[in-house]
Design a protein around this motif. Sequence first.
Motif, mmCIF file in Angstrom:
data_model
loop_
_atom_site.group_PDB
_atom_site.id
_atom_site.type_symbol
_atom_site.label_atom_id
_atom_site.label_comp_id
_atom_site.label_asym_id
_atom_site.label_seq_id
_atom_site.Cartn_x
_atom_site.Cartn_y
_atom_site.Cartn_z
ATOM 1 N N PHE A 116 0.976 -1.085 0.013
ATOM 2 C CA PHE A 116 -0.180 0.087 0.014
ATOM 3 C C PHE A 116 0.815 1.171 0.149
ATOM 4 O O PHE A 116 1.799 1.397 0.638
ATOM 5 N N LYS A 117 0.428 2.221 -0.940
ATOM 6 C CA LYS A 117 1.185 3.476 -0.954
ATOM 7 C C LYS A 117 0.378 4.525 -0.161
ATOM 8 O O LYS A 117 -0.745 4.859 -0.449
ATOM 9 N N TYR A 118 0.920 4.968 1.044
ATOM 10 C CA TYR A 118 0.298 5.859 1.833
ATOM 11 C C TYR A 118 0.625 7.332 1.479
ATOM 12 O O TYR A 118 -0.411 8.181 1.970
ATOM 13 N N GLY A 119 1.488 7.428 0.709
ATOM 14 C CA GLY A 119 2.088 9.164 0.379
ATOM 15 C C GLY A 119 3.279 9.195 0.754
ATOM 16 O O GLY A 119 4.093 8.461 1.668
ATOM 17 N N PRO A 120 4.106 10.229 0.048
ATOM 18 C CA PRO A 120 5.476 10.250 0.270
ATOM 19 C C PRO A 120 5.920 10.605 1.588
ATOM 20 O O PRO A 120 6.768 9.933 2.280
ATOM 21 N N ARG A 121 5.325 11.411 2.461
ATOM 22 C CA ARG A 121 5.789 11.676 3.757
ATOM 23 C C ARG A 121 5.559 10.426 4.674
ATOM 24 O O ARG A 121 6.358 10.057 5.340
ATOM 25 N N ILE A 122 4.319 9.967 4.577
ATOM 26 C CA ILE A 122 4.038 8.967 5.533
ATOM 27 C C ILE A 122 4.837 7.638 5.065
ATOM 28 O O ILE A 122 5.374 6.801 6.044
ATOM 29 N N ASP A 123 4.983 7.315 3.912
ATOM 30 C CA ASP A 123 6.103 6.141 3.467
ATOM 31 C C ASP A 123 7.368 6.682 3.978
ATOM 32 O O ASP A 123 8.015 5.369 4.411
ATOM 33 N N GLY A 124 7.741 7.605 3.967
ATOM 34 C CA GLY A 124 9.354 7.953 4.510
ATOM 35 C C GLY A 124 9.343 7.672 6.025
ATOM 36 O O GLY A 124 10.272 7.134 6.489
ATOM 37 N N TRP A 125 8.216 7.974 6.699
ATOM 38 C CA TRP A 125 8.327 7.915 8.181
ATOM 39 C C TRP A 125 8.103 6.397 8.564
ATOM 40 O O TRP A 125 8.759 5.906 9.321
ATOM 41 N N LEU A 126 7.250 5.542 7.706
ATOM 42 C CA LEU A 126 7.103 4.298 7.877
ATOM 43 C C LEU A 126 8.440 3.569 7.527
ATOM 44 O O LEU A 126 8.762 2.463 8.373
ATOM 45 N N ALA A 127 9.119 3.894 6.770
ATOM 46 C CA ALA A 127 10.527 3.441 6.350
ATOM 47 C C ALA A 127 11.394 3.543 7.678
ATOM 48 O O ALA A 127 12.330 2.546 7.894
ATOM 49 N N GLN A 128 11.472 4.660 8.365
ATOM 50 C CA GLN A 128 12.185 4.618 9.465
ATOM 51 C C GLN A 128 11.891 3.620 10.461
ATOM 52 O O GLN A 128 12.547 3.137 11.369
#
Length: 244
Positions: A116-128
């Motif tokens: 699932f693609k949540y959006g650029p900012r959220i996806d970056g936060w989830l990566a952390q």
Amino acid sequence: YSVGLYEFGALLYKAGSDELRGIDKDLIDVLARRSSCVLQTRVESRLRIWQQLGNGTLDITVSGISTPEREQFALFLPYLSTRNHALIGRSLAASAGSPAQFLADPSLRVAAVRSFKYGPRIDGWLAQLRAQGRVDEVADFPTAFKVLMAGRVAMMFAHPMVIEPWRKQMLSEHVLLDWAPEDTVVAGLVLSGSRVSAADQVLLRRHLENMLTDGEFDQILRQHLGPDMARRVRYETGRTSRQP
């Protein structure tokens, strides 16, 4: 054509004795009627849907977010514009009510739907969080909801429109926080470039655009979301959005 649907709140959910309801089901029903195409639906996980579209074993899916990789094998026809919010327990909202606060507490976990693609900012936060081993990867939205309600994770992400069928249950002990207002994304009908003929791509695009302009899709949105939410998520031609 084969159409992969996935359970995602007001977009598709089970009511009564496993009867399927939702915006995406109604959208496909209307497209089939208008276009005279035979659209055979099946419910799959989001991960399997994207795998099947990528390997040429599925023709169409719904509410898809375009990415450069996905555009290599599919055409995207938009009809919704929305963004994810953090759904977090009310008792945690004061101490972990921002992305930075949540990230700083190693005891807190989040549920995320695979592929699932949540959006650029959220996806970056989830990566952390993934780098710290703090993400529970699940197959679909209903599973994420169950994991959250069972207390196995502290939060998940959801579109406000998606939680509509369970709003009272979800918001009795949880709150929605807008952590990424810039992460508005456009979702659309996804057509396999290799399996849906060029003529039928044109046909389905025309009928979808007609639904958006003649009011029938607005009726579907109002039925499932109410008039206020329907206005907020309806895709407007020419609207720009950031794509994840």
